[in-house]
Design an enzyme around this catalytic site. Structure first.
Site, short mmCIF file in Angstrom:
data_model
loop_
_atom_site.label_atom_id
_atom_site.label_comp_id
_atom_site.label_asym_id
_atom_site.label_seq_id
_atom_site.Cartn_x
_atom_site.Cartn_y
_atom_site.Cartn_z
N HIS A 188 -9.28 1.28 5.26
CA HIS A 188 -7.98 1.46 5.94
C HIS A 188 -8.17 2.40 7.13
O HIS A 188 -8.95 3.35 7.06
CB HIS A 188 -6.95 2.03 4.97
N GLY B 259 3.12 -1.11 4.15
CA GLY B 259 3.16 0.30 3.79
C GLY B 259 4.57 0.71 3.41
O GLY B 259 5.04 0.48 2.30
N GLY B 260 5.28 1.31 4.35
CA GLY B 260 6.59 1.90 4.08
C GLY B 260 7.57 0.98 3.37
O GLY B 260 8.28 1.42 2.45
N ASN C 182 0.87 -1.18 0.00
CA ASN C 182 0.00 0.00 0.00
C ASN C 182 0.91 1.23 0.00
O ASN C 182 1.54 1.53 1.01
CB ASN C 182 -0.88 -0.03 1.25
N TRP C 183 0.96 1.89 -1.13
CA TRP C 183 1.87 3.04 -1.26
C TRP C 183 1.32 4.30 -0.59
O TRP C 183 2.02 5.31 -0.50
CB TRP C 183 2.17 3.30 -2.74
N LYS C 184 0.07 4.27 -0.17
CA LYS C 184 -0.55 5.44 0.47
C LYS C 184 -0.33 6.68 -0.42
O LYS C 184 -0.36 6.55 -1.63
CB LYS C 184 0.01 5.62 1.89
N GLU D 202 -6.47 4.73 8.18
CA GLU D 202 -6.22 6.15 7.88
C GLU D 202 -7.44 6.79 7.24
O GLU D 202 -7.73 7.97 7.46
CB GLU D 202 -4.97 6.26 6.99
N GLY E 180 3.20 2.22 10.79
CA GLY E 180 4.20 3.27 10.64
C GLY E 180 4.94 3.61 11.93
O GLY E 180 5.62 4.63 11.99
N GLU F 227 -4.83 -4.80 10.76
CA GLU F 227 -3.80 -3.78 10.92
C GLU F 227 -4.04 -3.01 12.23
O GLU F 227 -4.84 -2.05 12.26
CB GLU F 227 -3.85 -2.79 9.76
N SER G 120 3.98 -2.16 10.22
CA SER G 120 5.43 -2.25 10.45
C SER G 120 6.04 -3.59 10.04
O SER G 120 6.98 -4.07 10.68
CB SER G 120 5.77 -1.91 11.90
P1 13P Z 1 3.48 0.39 7.52
O1 13P Z 1 3.94 -0.92 6.89
O2 13P Z 1 4.19 1.57 6.97
O3 13P Z 1 3.46 0.30 9.00
O4 13P Z 1 1.94 0.57 7.05
C1 13P Z 1 1.07 -0.47 7.21
C2 13P Z 1 -0.19 -0.13 6.50
O5 13P Z 1 -0.94 0.72 6.93
C3 13P Z 1 -0.49 -0.84 5.24
O6 13P Z 1 -1.80 -0.58 4.81
#
Ligand code: 13P
Length: 252
Positions: free
Chosen positions: A95, A232-233, A11-13, A97, A171, A165, A211
């Site tokens: 998600h 994510g990251g 997920n590149w957000k 967020e 993050g 999640e 993470s």
């Molecule tokens: P991180 O891997 O950056 O913690 O993000 C997880 C996430 O929210 C994937 O949707």
């Protein structure tokens, strides 16, 4: 042994411009015939270009959100048929967020997942407790409520992926213990089997997200009912995502 095909999802957000398509093509080059499914969910502005760049590769693309309606007066929103048109096979919905930034309720998330299913997209429905909820001992209650409210009727292994999640793990570099992950994933599996039957509920892939890094992936992938990760990251660079994919293949 499970017959569920494992899934490594990125997920590149709100990250990535045209130059970052090179990350997707590098991953496709490194994993021409992967032993798991691979998915990249770039920002909407990149979706069509990424889908084209990955054509003929083993990597699928997905959106990060969709509107519940197919079209209409919803400035700035994107519908499920638009995602399909841009080459997506999946869409992330609910998600944390989006639940936090846009006030999305379980009912809103469910309507989005229904739109995805109507248009042949696999919905990646996200669930997760906050730190306060975990510390209050409410994790399974919260996850159970989100799951019941966010997942549409009629879901099965082709139309639904569930991502657990924990909000406090996203993050932050903090990860639940493997026991905590296993407890929630076993709980989600049981609830899905109760609702959809052993065959359909047993075929839904359950991803852990929060993470996930090359250094902790193998341990997480060994946990029962963890069928992959939503990353994510560490999905933003091929050097980071590739070893996570390899750890998932090895967990086979
Ligand atoms: P991180 O891997 O950056 O913690 O993000 C997880 C996430 O929210 C994937 O949707």
């Amino acid at each position: 042994m499970s017959t569920r095909r494992r899934l490594a999802a990125g997920n590149w957000k709100m990250n990535g411009t045209g130059a970052d398509l090179a990350v997707a093509t590098a991953l496709a080059g490194r994993h021409p015939a992967p032993g798991c499914d691979i998915l990249l969910c770039p920002p909407a502005t990149l979706l069509s270009r990424m889908s084209q760049a990955l054509e003929g590769s083993a990597i699928a693309t997905g959106g990060q959100d969709c509107h519940a309606a197919d079209s209409g007066a919803h400035t700035g929103d994107i519908s499920a048929p638009m995602l399909r048109d841009a080459g997506a096979a999946y869409v992330i919905v609910g998600h944390s967020e989006r639940r936090a930034d846009h006030g999305e309720s379980d009912a809103a998330v469910r309507a989005k997942a229904e739109a995805a299913m109507r248009h042949g997209l696999c919905a990646v429905v996200c669930l997760g407790e906050t730190l306060a909820q975990r510390e209050a001992g409410r994790t399974l209650e919260v996850i159970g409520t989100q799951l019941a409210g966010s997942v549409p009727d009629g879901a099965d292994g082709d139309s639904l992926v569930v991502a657990y999640e924990p909000v406090w793990a996203i993050g932050t570099g903090k990860v639940p213990t493997l026991e905590q992950i296993g407890e929630v994933h076993d709980f989600i599996r049981a609830r899905l089997e109760e609702r959809f039957g052993a065959a359909a509920g047993g075929a839904v892939r359950l991803l852990y997200g929060g993470s996930v890094k090359p250094g902790n992936a193998a341990g997480i992938f060994a946990v029962s009912n963890v069928d992959g990760a939503l990353v994510g990251g560490a999905s933003l660079k091929a050097e980071d995502f590739s070893p996570i994919i390899e750890a998932l293949e090895a967990a086979g």
